[in-house]
Scaffold this active site. Structure first.
Site, PDB file in Angstrom:
ATOM      1  N   LYS A 290       0.815  -1.167  -0.007  1.00 19.25           N
ATOM      2  CA  LYS A 290      -0.061   0.372   0.021  1.00 19.25           C
ATOM      3  C   LYS A 290       0.874   1.449  -0.064  1.00 19.25           C
ATOM      4  O   LYS A 290       0.500   2.165  -0.573  1.00 19.25           O
ATOM      5  CB  LYS A 290      -0.793  -0.112   1.289  1.00 19.25           C
ATOM      6  CG  LYS A 290      -2.388  -0.417   1.057  1.00 19.25           C
ATOM      7  CD  LYS A 290      -3.272  -0.041   2.040  1.00 19.25           C
ATOM      8  CE  LYS A 290      -2.761  -0.540   3.470  1.00 19.25           C
ATOM      9  NZ  LYS A 290      -3.071  -0.204   4.585  1.00 19.25           N
TER      10      LYS A 290
ATOM     11  N   ARG B 164     -10.668   2.325  10.227  1.00 15.51           N
ATOM     12  CA  ARG B 164     -10.359   0.817  10.664  1.00 15.51           C
ATOM     13  C   ARG B 164     -11.743   0.271  11.433  1.00 15.51           C
ATOM     14  O   ARG B 164     -11.749  -1.071  11.233  1.00 15.51           O
ATOM     15  CB  ARG B 164      -9.300   0.728  11.873  1.00 15.51           C
ATOM     16  CG  ARG B 164      -8.039   0.853  11.187  1.00 15.51           C
ATOM     17  CD  ARG B 164      -7.109   0.273  12.382  1.00 15.51           C
ATOM     18  NE  ARG B 164      -5.751   0.676  12.240  1.00 15.51           N
ATOM     19  CZ  ARG B 164      -4.844   0.412  11.172  1.00 15.51           C
ATOM     20  NH1 ARG B 164      -5.200  -0.613  10.353  1.00 15.51           N
ATOM     21  NH2 ARG B 164      -3.750   1.146  11.298  1.00 15.51           N
TER      22      ARG B 164
ATOM     23  N   ARG C  38      10.936 -10.926   3.983  1.00 17.31           N
ATOM     24  CA  ARG C  38      11.469  -9.624   4.150  1.00 17.31           C
ATOM     25  C   ARG C  38      12.773  -9.705   4.918  1.00 17.31           C
ATOM     26  O   ARG C  38      12.541 -10.374   6.370  1.00 17.31           O
ATOM     27  CB  ARG C  38      10.330  -8.868   4.709  1.00 17.31           C
ATOM     28  CG  ARG C  38      10.635  -7.154   4.435  1.00 17.31           C
ATOM     29  CD  ARG C  38       9.658  -6.471   4.590  1.00 17.31           C
ATOM     30  NE  ARG C  38       8.571  -6.568   5.919  1.00 17.31           N
ATOM     31  CZ  ARG C  38       7.586  -5.755   6.041  1.00 17.31           C
ATOM     32  NH1 ARG C  38       7.036  -4.849   5.205  1.00 17.31           N
ATOM     33  NH2 ARG C  38       7.027  -5.660   7.061  1.00 17.31           N
TER      34      ARG C  38
ATOM     35  N   ARG D  16      12.948  -9.339  11.241  1.00 15.62           N
ATOM     36  CA  ARG D  16      12.356  -8.588  12.423  1.00 15.62           C
ATOM     37  C   ARG D  16      11.508  -9.657  12.949  1.00 15.62           C
ATOM     38  O   ARG D  16      10.750 -10.628  12.170  1.00 15.62           O
ATOM     39  CB  ARG D  16      11.463  -7.296  12.012  1.00 15.62           C
ATOM     40  CG  ARG D  16      12.692  -6.294  11.532  1.00 15.62           C
ATOM     41  CD  ARG D  16      11.606  -4.986  11.180  1.00 15.62           C
ATOM     42  NE  ARG D  16      10.101  -5.640  10.744  1.00 15.62           N
ATOM     43  CZ  ARG D  16       9.184  -4.680  10.759  1.00 15.62           C
ATOM     44  NH1 ARG D  16       9.195  -3.559  11.183  1.00 15.62           N
ATOM     45  NH2 ARG D  16       7.779  -5.219  10.088  1.00 15.62           N
TER      46      ARG D  16
ATOM     47  N   ARG E  58      -1.219 -10.975  12.458  1.00 17.38           N
ATOM     48  CA  ARG E  58      -1.349  -9.945  12.172  1.00 17.38           C
ATOM     49  C   ARG E  58      -2.403  -9.887  10.945  1.00 17.38           C
ATOM     50  O   ARG E  58      -3.210  -8.712  10.764  1.00 17.38           O
ATOM     51  CB  ARG E  58      -0.050  -9.116  11.327  1.00 17.38           C
ATOM     52  CG  ARG E  58       0.945  -8.359  12.559  1.00 17.38           C
ATOM     53  CD  ARG E  58       2.096  -8.228  12.125  1.00 17.38           C
ATOM     54  NE  ARG E  58       2.401  -7.161  10.758  1.00 17.38           N
ATOM     55  CZ  ARG E  58       3.406  -7.251   9.988  1.00 17.38           C
ATOM     56  NH1 ARG E  58       4.372  -8.210   9.910  1.00 17.38           N
ATOM     57  NH2 ARG E  58       3.508  -6.312   8.978  1.00 17.38           N
TER      58      ARG E  58
END
Ligand SMILES: [Zn+2]
Length: 208
Positions: free
Chosen positions: A13, A88, A122, A155, A166
């Site tokens: 995004k 949200r 990532r 991470r 998530r």
């Protein structure tokens, strides 16, 4: 054109918003940036947000709505805006409808398997923060940052269990919003799986 961007983590995004800013010349407004600006300005709302975040809590609807409303009154939004991270909740969406007319809600969707592949691959440089990816953007030397020689690592947020969590939170939170905007005829789906170039092309087609 007043736009809302929805999309799971990993849909790109931020990158897409940067491209759309160039195309439509409208600002990209994220709640994260609004919070940081308010905190830096030490406004009454900013002080409140700082206390909430320092406490490790989520900023409540009323405070978030007040800050977004304030931001949308600034003159750079006259030609439109891209809202990212807001609304949200249905309560936030209903509040937004009272002070701004949304033209389209773009749902940049990505299947869970693709989210997992993108995010679990990532890597980030511990020293300078540069991003890498084990498939799409490898450093020249395994585990070493091209730019500064720092250690390239995963991470905690990008470990598979954390990503799954998530993603579940995102789906649960966003499902009602998708329904809300679909019922109003404002929602458009854009597949976020192809390359950024292709996704931008598809975006242009749906807003034309
Ligand atoms: Zn580095």
């Amino acid at each position: 054109m007043n736009l809302i961007f929805l999309g799971p983590p990993g849909a790109g995004k931020g990158t897409l918003a940067a491209r759309v800013v160039e195309i439509l010349h409208i600002p990209h407004i994220s709640t994260g940036a609004i919070f940081r600006t308010a905190i830096a300005a030490q406004s009454p709302l900013g002080k409140k947000v700082k206390a909430i975040i320092d406490d490790g809590k989520l900023v409540d609807d009323a405070t978030t709505i007040a800050l977004v409303r304030e931001r949308l009154m600034q003159t750079d939004t006259h030609a439109g805006y891209i809202l990212d991270g807001f609304p949200r909740t249905i309560a936030q969406a209903e509040a937004l409808a009272e002070f701004s007319a949304v033209d389209k809600v773009i749902n940049f969707d990505l299947p869970d398997s693709a989210v997992l592949e993108r995010l679990s691959g990532r890597r980030v440089c511990k020293n300078c923060g540069l991003n890498y990816h084990v498939i799409f953007n490898k450093p020249a030397q395994d585990g070493v940052c091209d730019s500064c020689g720092g250690q390239v690592y995963t991470r905690v947020d990008d470990r598979e269990e954390a990503i799954a969590k998530r993603l579940a939170v995102y789906r649960e939170q966003t499902e009602p919003l998708i329904g809300f905007y679909r019922d109003k005829g404002l929602l458009v789906d854009v597949d976020a799986s192809p390359s950024v170039e292709k996704v931008v092309e598809n975006f242009k087609a749906v807003i034309a």
